[in-house]
Design a protein around this motif. Sequence first.
Motif, PDB file in Angstrom:
ATOM      1  N   ALA A 378       0.827  -1.211   0.000  1.00 20.88           N
ATOM      2  CA  ALA A 378       0.000   0.000   0.000  1.00 20.88           C
ATOM      3  C   ALA A 378       0.860   1.259   0.000  1.00 20.88           C
ATOM      4  N   LEU A 379       1.908   1.268   0.821  1.00 16.89           N
ATOM      5  CA  LEU A 379       2.797   2.435   0.840  1.00 16.89           C
ATOM      6  C   LEU A 379       3.559   2.560  -0.463  1.00 16.89           C
ATOM      7  N   ALA A 380       3.995   1.438  -1.030  1.00 19.57           N
ATOM      8  CA  ALA A 380       4.709   1.480  -2.311  1.00 19.57           C
ATOM      9  C   ALA A 380       3.833   2.055  -3.412  1.00 19.57           C
ATOM     10  N   ALA A 381       2.533   1.775  -3.346  1.00 27.34           N
ATOM     11  CA  ALA A 381       1.605   2.337  -4.335  1.00 27.34           C
ATOM     12  C   ALA A 381       1.539   3.856  -4.211  1.00 27.34           C
ATOM     13  N   ILE A 382       1.503   4.358  -2.964  1.00 28.15           N
ATOM     14  CA  ILE A 382       1.482   5.807  -2.750  1.00 28.15           C
ATOM     15  C   ILE A 382       2.804   6.424  -3.201  1.00 28.15           C
ATOM     16  N   GLU A 383       3.901   5.732  -2.954  1.00 25.13           N
ATOM     17  CA  GLU A 383       5.206   6.229  -3.389  1.00 25.13           C
ATOM     18  C   GLU A 383       5.257   6.347  -4.911  1.00 25.13           C
ATOM     19  N   ARG A 384       4.742   5.343  -5.597  1.00 18.15           N
ATOM     20  CA  ARG A 384       4.722   5.384  -7.057  1.00 18.15           C
ATOM     21  C   ARG A 384       3.934   6.598  -7.552  1.00 18.15           C
ATOM     22  N   GLU A 385       2.756   6.776  -6.977  1.00 17.19           N
ATOM     23  CA  GLU A 385       1.884   7.873  -7.401  1.00 17.19           C
ATOM     24  C   GLU A 385       2.513   9.234  -7.113  1.00 17.19           C
ATOM     25  N   THR A 386       3.111   9.374  -5.934  1.00 21.36           N
ATOM     26  CA  THR A 386       3.690  10.656  -5.544  1.00 21.36           C
ATOM     27  C   THR A 386       4.916  10.987  -6.380  1.00 21.36           C
ATOM     28  N   TYR A 387       5.759   9.987  -6.640  1.00 23.01           N
ATOM     29  CA  TYR A 387       6.919  10.223  -7.496  1.00 23.01           C
ATOM     30  C   TYR A 387       6.487  10.641  -8.898  1.00 23.01           C
ATOM     31  N   ALA A 388       5.444   9.976  -9.395  1.00 22.47           N
ATOM     32  CA  ALA A 388       4.979  10.275 -10.751  1.00 22.47           C
ATOM     33  C   ALA A 388       4.403  11.682 -10.853  1.00 22.47           C
ATOM     34  N   SER A 389       3.696  12.125  -9.821  1.00 23.02           N
ATOM     35  CA  SER A 389       3.018  13.426  -9.877  1.00 23.02           C
ATOM     36  C   SER A 389       3.866  14.570  -9.339  1.00 23.02           C
ATOM     37  N   CYS A 390       4.724  14.280  -8.333  1.00 22.55           N
ATOM     38  CA  CYS A 390       5.463  15.364  -7.671  1.00 22.55           C
ATOM     39  C   CYS A 390       6.984  15.202  -7.726  1.00 22.55           C
ATOM     40  N   GLY A 391       7.442  14.037  -8.134  1.00 22.03           N
ATOM     41  CA  GLY A 391       8.869  13.819  -8.199  1.00 22.03           C
ATOM     42  C   GLY A 391       9.556  13.709  -6.849  1.00 22.03           C
ATOM     43  N   ARG A 392       8.840  13.322  -5.816  1.00 20.50           N
ATOM     44  CA  ARG A 392       9.401  13.212  -4.472  1.00 20.50           C
ATOM     45  C   ARG A 392       8.710  12.088  -3.708  1.00 20.50           C
ATOM     46  N   SER A 393       9.237  11.795  -2.527  1.00 21.67           N
ATOM     47  CA  SER A 393       8.623  10.793  -1.662  1.00 21.67           C
ATOM     48  C   SER A 393       7.409  11.381  -0.956  1.00 21.67           C
ATOM     49  N   PRO A 394       6.430  10.577  -0.590  1.00 17.53           N
ATOM     50  CA  PRO A 394       5.286  11.079   0.174  1.00 17.53           C
ATOM     51  C   PRO A 394       5.698  11.414   1.599  1.00 17.53           C
ATOM     52  N   VAL A 395       5.001  12.376   2.199  1.00 19.32           N
ATOM     53  CA  VAL A 395       5.242  12.774   3.582  1.00 19.32           C
ATOM     54  C   VAL A 395       3.908  12.728   4.310  1.00 19.32           C
ATOM     55  N   PHE A 396       3.939  12.259   5.555  1.00 22.68           N
ATOM     56  CA  PHE A 396       2.706  12.090   6.327  1.00 22.68           C
ATOM     57  C   PHE A 396       2.781  12.932   7.601  1.00 22.68           C
ATOM     58  N   GLY A 397       1.635  13.512   7.963  1.00 24.63           N
ATOM     59  CA  GLY A 397       1.575  14.351   9.154  1.00 24.63           C
ATOM     60  C   GLY A 397       0.699  15.552   8.919  1.00 24.63           C
ATOM     61  N   ASP A 398       1.225  16.749   9.232  1.00 28.48           N
ATOM     62  CA  ASP A 398       0.512  17.989   8.927  1.00 28.48           C
ATOM     63  C   ASP A 398       1.533  19.072   8.620  1.00 28.48           C
ATOM     64  N   SER A 399       1.053  20.250   8.237  1.00 27.35           N
ATOM     65  CA  SER A 399       1.943  21.299   7.736  1.00 27.35           C
ATOM     66  C   SER A 399       2.870  21.869   8.806  1.00 27.35           C
TER      67      SER A 399
END
Length: 491
Positions: A378-399
């Motif tokens: 599940a996390l690898a799927a989010i990583e794939r999507e985030t890299y494809a759209s933003c070119g970076r790793s996903p980050v979790f939390g708040d601003s």
Amino acid sequence: MGVFTSKPTRPAKVPTDTIIPLHSKDDTKSLRPFVLDFTLCFDDVLDAEKLRSSLERLMDIGDWRKLGARLRLNDYGKLEYHIPASFDAQRTAFRYSHMKYETSISEHPLASKLPKPTSRPAVLNSTDEFQSLVRRKDGPTKLEDYLNSDDGQLSLHIVSFSDATLVTLTWPHTFIDAMGRRALFDAWISVLNGLEAEVSPLQGFSTDPLATLGTQPTEPYALEKYQIKGFAFFIFAVRYAWELIWHSKEERRIICLPATHLNTMKSTALSELSACAPDTKPFLSDGDVISAWLARLALSPTLSRTSKRTVLLMNAFGLRGVLANDLLPTDKAYIANASNSVHALLPAHEILTRPLSFTASQVRRSITQQGTRAQIEALAAIERETYASCGRSPVFGDSSMKLIVISNWTKTRLFELDFSAAVVEVGVPLEGRRHGVGRPRYVHSCPYSNGVPIRNAFPVFGRDAEGNYWMSGTLRVETWRKIEEGFKKEL
């Protein structure tokens, strides 16, 4: 002079080289900036030539020649390996250098300062202090140093004293992770012992075993709703950048956590958890307790005990165990990167005011919850999507989140590495030490991050023969001062 400079000429392609792309978890923006020095300190005199020749021989065994690959950028900006068909004096498998001193290590002005165990938790030297000792003068410090040369990715630098030896390997982080490093050492030691038949075959020489990871998730990721996106990520990045600008001075220091102190903390934490749930038998690893302890160390000098700021306590999580049944079988060595992270989100005031057992239990919960095969997918799927759209790793939390990163290498058992086959003279008498002949007394690591911030990041080197834990961390200069003051008050 110097106003107009030309770009270095990159090596021409060699027609006989085998060219293969880097694997998906190797060529990433988060790994490209990092080069790592890794040093083993022995209280014995090791045969430098035997170490060199055995590592060289390893790279002549089947697919292990991949370790001598040259890094190149292709026309699409992707990294790829160019692997020589064979190695010779002109194109060596790795760069080798050797310094020899006729004096004891205790008589060397810099080597004598290498950390030694303490009886109480202590902040010791800066890792950067030893750079001139553990590497050759022209050693690589950035990715471009590999791209602009025809050197392999590994460098071996040995420093010999009359009673001790320092052995340093240097490599780019795109090459290998912590568990991959252990697999490399195991293979090297097998050759050193004349046991070439025991060298495991390589997994994924030319194909990526993790190419399909995350393509078919079966459940949502546990922290999916906490992923920071869009404007919220922009605010997070600005706040993080402001911290680095406003508090620009930082240090990377070494910490010794003695066995007695760790054992007391862990015993207390387990007792507290048992008191809260008498009908259950709680479990905490040493790493859970260390993560909680480091989080409190990093936060207490900078945040108030009433702070409601979110803290992301992110632990590196190796994938080899979870993927052992199919993608990364245990009978093969995977010399590459195979890790992600598990995340514990906590309010700062709970880390600072509640017992250490609470934070440690939340770290354990994050590992239990997010360390399953389904969650890895599940996390690898989010990583794939985030890299494809933003070119970076996903980050979790708040601003407003504060990030603390811990990479615990204890499972690699680096202090148990057995290089006794290379020992030619025992340095420290056996009755005066706990570690065996040919086993490292101390392990040292120094990263080159090339402008990428690694503040609040803690690599845990592991546990020595006496049970003491060694680690380093990058924090504000004033934070280290307050931690040191706190340790002194505990005396």
